[in-house]
Design an enzyme around this catalytic site. Structure first.
Site, short mmCIF file in Angstrom:
data_model
loop_
_atom_site.label_atom_id
_atom_site.label_comp_id
_atom_site.label_asym_id
_atom_site.label_seq_id
_atom_site.Cartn_x
_atom_site.Cartn_y
_atom_site.Cartn_z
N THR A 188 0.88 -1.12 0.00
CA THR A 188 -0.07 -0.06 -0.04
C THR A 188 0.82 1.18 0.19
OG1 THR A 188 -1.44 1.22 1.65
CG2 THR A 188 -0.12 -0.42 2.59
N TYR B 276 -1.43 0.12 10.45
CA TYR B 276 -1.81 -0.36 9.09
C TYR B 276 -0.67 -0.24 8.13
CZ TYR B 276 -3.36 -1.25 4.34
OH TYR B 276 -3.81 -1.61 3.33
#
Length: 322
Positions: free
Chosen positions: A117, A141
Site C-alpha cells: 500500500t 496499518y
C-alpha cells in the site's frame, strides 16, 4: 490447469483478481476465512475456507492444489481501526504473513505477489510518489505492511523466495459485468459512501476543507480495481518468467479531490448530500503515484484514466445491489 493461490480471494480486490486469472487461463484457488470477504464473490475457482494463521491448513492447501504462485491479499485494512487496535494489525498482517511464508516453505513454493500500500510512505516529501521515496508510515496499518515488505526483502536476498510488492493507491470502481464490486462492512471508502449518500443514505462527511490543495479537500489517486487486478496477473507472469524481486507502485499518476469526486457523481446524475467535518489526524493533503516503474517492469499502464469512467462502474454495481 495452472493454479494460483489467492489469499483473501473472497474480498474486493481479491475476487476481481480471481476473475481475471480465470480469464487469463489460470485456476484461482481462493483461501479466505470470510471474516470480511464474501462467499458469493468466489465464482471462478474453488474456495478453501481457512484462517491465515492455520499454517497446517495452508500447507495442505498448497500440497493439494500445487499452485504456481501465491497472490497475498488477506489482511486487516482499516486505518482507523489500526490506530485503535494496533495489536490486531500486527498479529493479523505480520503474523498471518509469517504463517503463509512458513506454509510456502513447507510446500516448496517460492513465488509471491504481495498486496502492499501507499500507506507505507506516510506523509510524502514529494508528489508524485516514486518507489525510492522515504517510507515513514503514520499508522499501524501502514507500518504492518512495511514490516512485511522488509521480511520479504530479507527472504528474497537469501534466494528463499521471489516476490513483487505492489504498493497501490486508492482502489475504486467495480467489475464492468456487474458480477462483483466494492462491499465493505463497515464501509469507509469515499466513493461507495458518496454513492450510498446519493442513493438515500446518510450525508457524506468531507473530512477537511482547508488542505493546501486547489479546492481545499484532500486529493487521492483512484485506480480502477480491474487495472489493479491486471497488475497482479502481470506480476505473477513476471515472476514465473524469471523476474527479480521488486517493489512497484500502482496508480494512475493523476489525483482527484473529494470535491471533484462529488461533482463528477453529480455530472453522472447522482447528487451527493455532503457535510463538512474536521480533518482526520494524519491525513496527507495529496497522494498521487509515480507508476512509471510498473510500465518498465510489468508492461502495465492503467486503462481507466477518466474518474467518471471508474465512477460509472461503481454506480452500476451499487444500483444493482438495491
Amino acid at each position: 490447469m495452472r493454479k494460483i493461490l489467492v489469499t483473501g480471494g473472497a474480498g474486493y480486490i481479491g475476487s476481481h483478481t480471481c476473475k481475471l486469472l480465470a480469464l487469463s487461463g489460470y485456476e484461482p484457488v481462493a483461501y479466505d476465512n470470510l471474516s470480511t470477504g464474501h462467499r458469493e464473490f468466489v465464482k471462478w475457482g474453488p474456495l478453501v475456507t481457512g484462517d491465515l494463521h492455520d499454517t497446517a491448513r495452508l500447507t495442505q492447501t498448497m500440497l493439494d492444489h500445487r499452485p504456481l504462485a501465491v497472490i497475498h491479499f488477506a489482511a486487516s485494512a482499516y486505518v482507523g481501526e489500526s490506530v485503535a487496535n494496533p495489536f490486531k494489525y500486527y498479529r493479523n498482517n505480520v503474523g498471518g504473513t509469517l504463517s503463509l511464508l512458513e506454509a510456502m516453505r513447507n510446500a516448496g513454493l517460492r513465488y509471491l505477489v504481495f498486496s502492499s500500500t501507499c500507506a507505507t510512505y506516510g506523509i510524502p516529501e514529494t508528489v508524485p510518489i516514486h518507489e525510492k521515496c522515504t517510507q515513514r508510515p503514520i499508522n499501524p496499518y501502514g507500518q504492518s505492511k512495511m514490516m512485511i515488505e522488509q521480511i520479504l526483502r530479507d527472504l528474497s536476498d537469501r534466494h528463499e523466495i521471489n516476490q513483487v510488492c505492489l504498493r497501490y493507491f486508492n482502489a475504486a470502481g467495480a467489475d464492468r459485468d456487474g458480477e462483483i464490486g466494492e462491499k465493505h462492512i463497515p464501509e469507509t471508502h469515499l466513493i461507495p459512501l458518496a454513492i450510498q449518500s446519493a442513493l438515500g443514505g446518510p450525508e457524506l462527511k468531507i473530512f477537511g476543507t482547508d488542505f493546501a490543495t486547489p479546492d481545499g479537500t484532500a486529493i487521492r489517486d483512484y485506480i480502477h480495481v480491474e487495472d489493479l487486478s491486471r497488475a497482479h496477473v502481470l506480476a505473477v507472469e513476471y515472476l514465473l518468467s524469471g523476474g527479480a524481486s521488486d517493489c512497484i507502485n500502482l496508480g494512475t499518476g493523476h489525483g482527484n479531490s473529494v470535491k471533484e469526486i462529488v461533482l463528477s457523481l453529480e455530472a453522472l446524475g447522482l447528487p451527493v448530500k455532503t457535510c463538512n467535518a474536521p480533518r482526520r489526524e494524519g491525513d496527507p493533503a495529496c497522494l498521487v503515484a509515480d507508476a512509471s516503474r510498473a510500465k518498465q517492469q510489468l508492461n502495465w499502464v492503467p486503462r481507466y484514466l477518466d474518474i467518471r469512467d471508474t465512477l460509472a462502474t461503481a454506480i452500476a454495481w451499487h444500483k444493482n445491489q438495491g
